[in-house]
Design a protein around this motif. Structure first.
Motif, PDB file in Angstrom:
ATOM      1  N   TRP A  48       1.005  -0.888   0.058  1.00  0.00           N
ATOM      2  CA  TRP A  48       0.082   0.147  -0.029  1.00  0.00           C
ATOM      3  C   TRP A  48       0.797   1.387  -0.130  1.00  0.00           C
ATOM      4  O   TRP A  48       0.494   2.243  -0.726  1.00  0.00           O
ATOM      5  N   LEU A  49       1.997   1.121   0.611  1.00  0.00           N
ATOM      6  CA  LEU A  49       2.817   2.444   0.923  1.00  0.00           C
ATOM      7  C   LEU A  49       3.212   3.098  -0.503  1.00  0.00           C
ATOM      8  O   LEU A  49       3.278   2.143  -1.377  1.00  0.00           O
ATOM      9  N   ASP A  50       3.480   4.328  -0.668  1.00  0.00           N
ATOM     10  CA  ASP A  50       3.922   4.853  -1.921  1.00  0.00           C
ATOM     11  C   ASP A  50       5.355   4.802  -1.904  1.00  0.00           C
ATOM     12  O   ASP A  50       5.830   5.965  -1.838  1.00  0.00           O
ATOM     13  N   VAL A  51       5.968   3.836  -2.259  1.00  0.00           N
ATOM     14  CA  VAL A  51       7.448   3.673  -2.458  1.00  0.00           C
ATOM     15  C   VAL A  51       7.754   3.081  -3.740  1.00  0.00           C
ATOM     16  O   VAL A  51       7.021   2.648  -4.567  1.00  0.00           O
ATOM     17  N   THR A  52       9.040   3.233  -3.990  1.00  0.00           N
ATOM     18  CA  THR A  52       9.381   2.614  -5.247  1.00  0.00           C
ATOM     19  C   THR A  52       9.373   1.115  -5.228  1.00  0.00           C
ATOM     20  O   THR A  52       9.340   0.466  -4.164  1.00  0.00           O
ATOM     21  N   THR A  53       9.371   0.491  -6.527  1.00  0.00           N
ATOM     22  CA  THR A  53       9.454  -1.209  -6.531  1.00  0.00           C
ATOM     23  C   THR A  53      10.702  -1.676  -5.648  1.00  0.00           C
ATOM     24  O   THR A  53      10.338  -2.837  -5.068  1.00  0.00           O
ATOM     25  N   ILE A  54      11.725  -1.100  -5.915  1.00  0.00           N
ATOM     26  CA  ILE A  54      12.900  -1.608  -5.005  1.00  0.00           C
ATOM     27  C   ILE A  54      12.810  -1.420  -3.525  1.00  0.00           C
ATOM     28  O   ILE A  54      13.044  -2.524  -2.919  1.00  0.00           O
ATOM     29  N   GLU A  55      12.364  -0.294  -3.178  1.00  0.00           N
ATOM     30  CA  GLU A  55      11.935  -0.211  -1.851  1.00  0.00           C
ATOM     31  C   GLU A  55      10.939  -1.260  -1.377  1.00  0.00           C
ATOM     32  O   GLU A  55      11.117  -1.782  -0.207  1.00  0.00           O
ATOM     33  N   ARG A  56      10.025  -1.523  -2.015  1.00  0.00           N
ATOM     34  CA  ARG A  56       9.010  -2.474  -1.544  1.00  0.00           C
ATOM     35  C   ARG A  56       9.481  -3.758  -1.573  1.00  0.00           C
ATOM     36  O   ARG A  56       9.165  -4.587  -0.786  1.00  0.00           O
ATOM     37  N   ILE A  57      10.362  -4.266  -2.242  1.00  0.00           N
ATOM     38  CA  ILE A  57      11.069  -5.675  -2.515  1.00  0.00           C
ATOM     39  C   ILE A  57      12.000  -5.521  -1.187  1.00  0.00           C
ATOM     40  O   ILE A  57      11.915  -6.701  -0.567  1.00  0.00           O
ATOM     41  N   LEU A  58      12.739  -4.399  -0.874  1.00  0.00           N
ATOM     42  CA  LEU A  58      13.372  -4.436   0.318  1.00  0.00           C
ATOM     43  C   LEU A  58      12.499  -4.762   1.515  1.00  0.00           C
ATOM     44  O   LEU A  58      13.046  -5.347   2.347  1.00  0.00           O
ATOM     45  N   LEU A  59      11.518  -4.050   1.749  1.00  0.00           N
ATOM     46  CA  LEU A  59      10.362  -4.079   2.797  1.00  0.00           C
ATOM     47  C   LEU A  59       9.818  -5.504   3.041  1.00  0.00           C
ATOM     48  O   LEU A  59      10.069  -6.250   4.059  1.00  0.00           O
ATOM     49  N   ILE A  60       9.596  -6.096   1.888  1.00  0.00           N
ATOM     50  CA  ILE A  60       8.999  -7.559   2.015  1.00  0.00           C
ATOM     51  C   ILE A  60       9.943  -8.436   2.057  1.00  0.00           C
ATOM     52  O   ILE A  60       9.879  -9.383   2.483  1.00  0.00           O
ATOM     53  N   GLY A  61      11.177  -8.406   1.384  1.00  0.00           N
ATOM     54  CA  GLY A  61      12.325  -9.136   1.256  1.00  0.00           C
ATOM     55  C   GLY A  61      13.054  -9.239   2.799  1.00  0.00           C
ATOM     56  O   GLY A  61      13.090 -10.527   2.747  1.00  0.00           O
ATOM     57  N   LEU A 107      17.439  -6.756  13.238  1.00  0.00           N
ATOM     58  CA  LEU A 107      18.031  -5.332  13.165  1.00  0.00           C
ATOM     59  C   LEU A 107      17.873  -5.076  11.790  1.00  0.00           C
ATOM     60  O   LEU A 107      17.719  -4.021  11.461  1.00  0.00           O
ATOM     61  N   LEU A 108      18.180  -6.024  10.679  1.00  0.00           N
ATOM     62  CA  LEU A 108      18.094  -5.644   9.269  1.00  0.00           C
ATOM     63  C   LEU A 108      16.680  -5.194   8.874  1.00  0.00           C
ATOM     64  O   LEU A 108      16.424  -4.247   8.341  1.00  0.00           O
ATOM     65  N   VAL A 109      15.743  -5.935   9.413  1.00  0.00           N
ATOM     66  CA  VAL A 109      14.302  -5.610   9.142  1.00  0.00           C
ATOM     67  C   VAL A 109      14.071  -4.106   9.640  1.00  0.00           C
ATOM     68  O   VAL A 109      13.270  -3.477   9.092  1.00  0.00           O
ATOM     69  N   THR A 110      14.288  -4.094  10.992  1.00  0.00           N
ATOM     70  CA  THR A 110      14.171  -2.720  11.586  1.00  0.00           C
ATOM     71  C   THR A 110      14.737  -1.581  10.939  1.00  0.00           C
ATOM     72  O   THR A 110      13.939  -0.539  10.719  1.00  0.00           O
ATOM     73  N   MET A 111      16.104  -1.753  10.750  1.00  0.00           N
ATOM     74  CA  MET A 111      16.996  -0.612   9.797  1.00  0.00           C
ATOM     75  C   MET A 111      16.038  -0.630   8.348  1.00  0.00           C
ATOM     76  O   MET A 111      16.005   0.599   8.123  1.00  0.00           O
ATOM     77  N   THR A 112      15.872  -1.570   7.653  1.00  0.00           N
ATOM     78  CA  THR A 112      15.241  -1.262   6.315  1.00  0.00           C
ATOM     79  C   THR A 112      14.028  -0.688   6.470  1.00  0.00           C
ATOM     80  O   THR A 112      13.788   0.482   5.651  1.00  0.00           O
ATOM     81  N   TRP A 113      13.111  -0.927   7.188  1.00  0.00           N
ATOM     82  CA  TRP A 113      11.687  -0.342   7.620  1.00  0.00           C
ATOM     83  C   TRP A 113      11.891   1.000   7.788  1.00  0.00           C
ATOM     84  O   TRP A 113      10.969   1.940   7.587  1.00  0.00           O
ATOM     85  N   GLY A 114      12.835   1.295   9.029  1.00  0.00           N
ATOM     86  CA  GLY A 114      12.924   2.584   9.539  1.00  0.00           C
ATOM     87  C   GLY A 114      13.493   3.436   8.582  1.00  0.00           C
ATOM     88  O   GLY A 114      13.051   4.614   8.376  1.00  0.00           O
ATOM     89  N   MET A 115      14.455   3.096   7.728  1.00  0.00           N
ATOM     90  CA  MET A 115      15.017   4.127   6.834  1.00  0.00           C
ATOM     91  C   MET A 115      14.173   4.241   5.817  1.00  0.00           C
ATOM     92  O   MET A 115      14.148   5.597   5.280  1.00  0.00           O
ATOM     93  N   ILE A 116      13.529   3.487   5.216  1.00  0.00           N
ATOM     94  CA  ILE A 116      12.612   3.483   4.097  1.00  0.00           C
ATOM     95  C   ILE A 116      11.394   4.495   4.717  1.00  0.00           C
ATOM     96  O   ILE A 116      11.142   5.406   3.785  1.00  0.00           O
ATOM     97  N   LEU A 117      10.870   4.182   5.658  1.00  0.00           N
ATOM     98  CA  LEU A 117       9.552   5.054   6.166  1.00  0.00           C
ATOM     99  C   LEU A 117      10.072   6.443   6.771  1.00  0.00           C
ATOM    100  O   LEU A 117       9.519   7.489   6.272  1.00  0.00           O
ATOM    101  N   PHE A 118      11.373   6.481   7.066  1.00  0.00           N
ATOM    102  CA  PHE A 118      11.847   7.935   7.567  1.00  0.00           C
ATOM    103  C   PHE A 118      12.111   8.735   6.304  1.00  0.00           C
ATOM    104  O   PHE A 118      11.771   9.868   6.269  1.00  0.00           O
ATOM    105  N   ASN A 119      12.615   8.219   5.523  1.00  0.00           N
ATOM    106  CA  ASN A 119      13.130   8.799   4.064  1.00  0.00           C
ATOM    107  C   ASN A 119      11.819   9.313   3.360  1.00  0.00           C
ATOM    108  O   ASN A 119      11.580  10.476   2.763  1.00  0.00           O
ATOM    109  N   HIS A 120      10.586   8.708   3.393  1.00  0.00           N
ATOM    110  CA  HIS A 120       9.185   8.960   2.872  1.00  0.00           C
ATOM    111  C   HIS A 120       8.591   9.866   3.573  1.00  0.00           C
ATOM    112  O   HIS A 120       7.555  10.725   2.922  1.00  0.00           O
ATOM    113  N   PHE A 121       8.390   9.932   4.902  1.00  0.00           N
ATOM    114  CA  PHE A 121       7.721  10.787   5.743  1.00  0.00           C
ATOM    115  C   PHE A 121       8.329  12.011   6.506  1.00  0.00           C
ATOM    116  O   PHE A 121       7.660  12.826   7.101  1.00  0.00           O
ATOM    117  N   TYR A 122       9.685  12.051   6.220  1.00  0.00           N
ATOM    118  CA  TYR A 122      10.381  13.122   7.259  1.00  0.00           C
ATOM    119  C   TYR A 122      11.232  13.955   6.154  1.00  0.00           C
ATOM    120  O   TYR A 122      11.625  13.440   5.229  1.00  0.00           O
TER     121      TYR A 122
END
Length: 122
Positions: A48-61, A107-122
């Motif tokens: 659902w998030l408005d992220v790039t395809t690569i970011e979506r792959i990183l989030l789910i991956g 930690l990788l999951v937390t870092m991936t989600w945190g950085m992508i969400l931070f990048n898009h919302f702040y």
């Protein structure tokens, strides 16, 4: 697998054994259940998030990688427990190392989600 199984029969057998492994892990490992719930909740969010395809792959991956590492850790723990219940330094190291792999993946999951969400919302 049965010796000599080839082609489609080998694929069917492998799929059945994999399903049995997932079912067993679901029934015997609380961490697997928790992570599958996490994946079930966060995957639709990642879609659902408005992220790039690569970011979506990183989030789910990253979530799928967590499940993979947890399954491998559970397999190690099962084999160690099968060998015996008495304490042995190598058994403890094997279990601790598997647990450390899960921690690093979390930690990788937390870092991936945190950085992508931070990048898009702040």
């Amino acid at each position: 697998m049965k010796p000599g199984a080839t082609g489609i029969r080998r694929l069917i057998n492998a799929t059945r054994y994999s399903y049995q492994g997932l079912t067993s892990a679901w029934h015997h490992e609380a961490a697997i259940r928790q992570e599958i719930v996490l994946i079930t909740v966060l995957t639709p969010l990642a879609i659902w998030l408005d992220v790039t395809t690569i970011e979506r792959i990183l989030l789910i991956g990253s979530l799928l990688l967590l499940l993979i590492v947890e399954l491998l850790n559970s397999a190690i723990e099962t084999v160690v427990d099968r060998i015996g219940s008495d304490f042995h330094e190598l058994s403890g190291r094997a279990k601790d190392t598997g647990s450390a792999a899960v921690l690093i993946t979390l930690l990788l999951v937390t870092m991936t989600w945190g950085m992508i969400l931070f990048n898009h919302f702040y």
